[in-house]
Design a protein around this motif. Structure first.
Motif, PDB file in Angstrom:
ATOM      1  N   PHE A  47     -16.431  22.083  -9.789  1.00  0.00           N
ATOM      2  CA  PHE A  47     -16.587  22.493 -11.316  1.00  0.00           C
ATOM      3  C   PHE A  47     -17.768  22.062 -11.755  1.00  0.00           C
ATOM      4  N   VAL A  48     -18.533  22.700 -12.742  1.00  0.00           N
ATOM      5  CA  VAL A  48     -19.679  22.245 -13.269  1.00  0.00           C
ATOM      6  C   VAL A  48     -19.500  22.105 -14.848  1.00  0.00           C
ATOM      7  N   ALA A  49     -19.046  22.996 -15.577  1.00  0.00           N
ATOM      8  CA  ALA A  49     -18.870  22.857 -17.134  1.00  0.00           C
ATOM      9  C   ALA A  49     -17.785  23.893 -17.647  1.00  0.00           C
ATOM     10  N   SER A  52     -14.568  25.161 -24.812  1.00  0.00           N
ATOM     11  CA  SER A  52     -13.273  25.353 -25.569  1.00  0.00           C
ATOM     12  C   SER A  52     -13.568  26.986 -26.300  1.00  0.00           C
ATOM     13  N   ARG A  53     -12.374  27.336 -26.448  1.00  0.00           N
ATOM     14  CA  ARG A  53     -12.313  28.683 -26.963  1.00  0.00           C
ATOM     15  C   ARG A  53     -13.174  29.179 -28.254  1.00  0.00           C
ATOM     16  N   ALA A  54     -13.278  28.125 -29.187  1.00  0.00           N
ATOM     17  CA  ALA A  54     -14.058  28.229 -30.375  1.00  0.00           C
ATOM     18  C   ALA A  54     -15.366  27.893 -29.875  1.00  0.00           C
ATOM     19  N   GLY A  55     -15.914  27.238 -28.890  1.00  0.00           N
ATOM     20  CA  GLY A  55     -16.912  26.769 -28.512  1.00  0.00           C
ATOM     21  C   GLY A  55     -17.407  25.482 -29.114  1.00  0.00           C
ATOM     22  N   ASP A  56     -16.449  24.549 -29.789  1.00  0.00           N
ATOM     23  CA  ASP A  56     -16.545  23.509 -30.362  1.00  0.00           C
ATOM     24  C   ASP A  56     -16.623  22.127 -29.575  1.00  0.00           C
ATOM     25  N   ASN A  57     -16.121  22.719 -28.282  1.00  0.00           N
ATOM     26  CA  ASN A  57     -15.817  21.223 -27.380  1.00  0.00           C
ATOM     27  C   ASN A  57     -16.391  21.756 -26.060  1.00  0.00           C
ATOM     28  N   THR A  58     -17.120  20.748 -25.337  1.00  0.00           N
ATOM     29  CA  THR A  58     -17.632  20.907 -23.861  1.00  0.00           C
ATOM     30  C   THR A  58     -17.149  19.816 -23.166  1.00  0.00           C
ATOM     31  N   PHE A  59     -17.478  20.128 -21.795  1.00  0.00           N
ATOM     32  CA  PHE A  59     -16.827  19.136 -20.684  1.00  0.00           C
ATOM     33  C   PHE A  59     -17.827  19.430 -19.606  1.00  0.00           C
ATOM     34  N   TYR A  60     -18.448  18.372 -18.924  1.00  0.00           N
ATOM     35  CA  TYR A  60     -19.237  18.666 -17.809  1.00  0.00           C
ATOM     36  C   TYR A  60     -18.808  17.631 -16.706  1.00  0.00           C
ATOM     37  N   ALA A  61     -19.411  18.108 -15.345  1.00  0.00           N
ATOM     38  CA  ALA A  61     -19.257  17.393 -14.394  1.00  0.00           C
ATOM     39  C   ALA A  61     -20.308  16.215 -14.397  1.00  0.00           C
ATOM     40  N   ASP A  62     -19.920  15.165 -13.869  1.00  0.00           N
ATOM     41  CA  ASP A  62     -20.663  13.904 -13.835  1.00  0.00           C
ATOM     42  C   ASP A  62     -22.520  14.348 -13.168  1.00  0.00           C
ATOM     43  N   VAL A 107      -9.584  22.584 -16.480  1.00  0.00           N
ATOM     44  CA  VAL A 107     -10.083  23.487 -15.716  1.00  0.00           C
ATOM     45  C   VAL A 107     -10.131  23.292 -14.422  1.00  0.00           C
ATOM     46  N   ASN A 108      -9.878  23.968 -13.344  1.00  0.00           N
ATOM     47  CA  ASN A 108     -10.036  23.860 -12.007  1.00  0.00           C
ATOM     48  C   ASN A 108     -10.162  25.127 -11.158  1.00  0.00           C
ATOM     49  N   SER A 109     -10.801  25.041 -10.080  1.00  0.00           N
ATOM     50  CA  SER A 109     -11.224  26.163  -9.437  1.00  0.00           C
ATOM     51  C   SER A 109      -9.970  27.171  -8.919  1.00  0.00           C
ATOM     52  N   LYS A 110      -8.812  26.370  -8.728  1.00  0.00           N
ATOM     53  CA  LYS A 110      -7.507  26.877  -8.148  1.00  0.00           C
ATOM     54  C   LYS A 110      -6.788  27.381  -9.535  1.00  0.00           C
TER      55      LYS A 110
END
Length: 125
Positions: A47-49, A52-62, A107-110
């Motif tokens: 996972f990299v990044a 969210s559906r609206a684009g208002d939240n994000t999450f990143y790998a360290d 979210v995950n690759s599987k």
């Protein structure tokens, strides 16, 4: 037919920048959490990044936090990954993916519903 097409990969020197984009078609784009993953030679896809559906939240790998920025344009059904301060260890095939159920932290690759074919990013030292 759902299609995710990545573009923007290439060769860049360490410390440089690249911007990846992914064009989506055949799906209701705003219903999907979008993510970027990568797979280096001999390694598992990671996972990299995510955004969210609206684009208002994000999450990143360290490993990319503070260097990469994910964004999306729901009018154009596109998701982008701005990559700055690139390192040789960022070298990988980068994949765009869509998930109807997951949130940005799950979210995950599987579990992704759809995948692009990937674009190669090579960072030279």
């Amino acid at each position: 037919q759902v299609q995710l097409v990545e573009f923007g990969g290439g060769l860049v020197q360490a410390g440089g920048s690249l911007r990846l984009s992914c064009a989506a078609s055949g799906l209701t784009f705003t219903s999907y959490t979008m993510g970027w993953f990568r797979q280096a030679p001999g390694k598992e896809r990671e996972f990299v990044a995510a955004i969210s559906r609206a684009g208002d939240n994000t999450f990143y790998a360290d490993s990319v936090k503070g260097r990469f920025t994910i964004s999306r344009d729901n009018r154009k059904s596109m998701v982008n990954l701005q990559m700055n301060s690139l390192k040789p260890e960022d070298t990988a095939v980068y994949y765009c993916a869509a998930d109807w159920r997951a949130g940005i932290a799950t979210v995950n690759s599987k579990g992704m519903d759809y995948w692009g074919k990937g674009t190669l990013v090579t960072v030279s030292s």
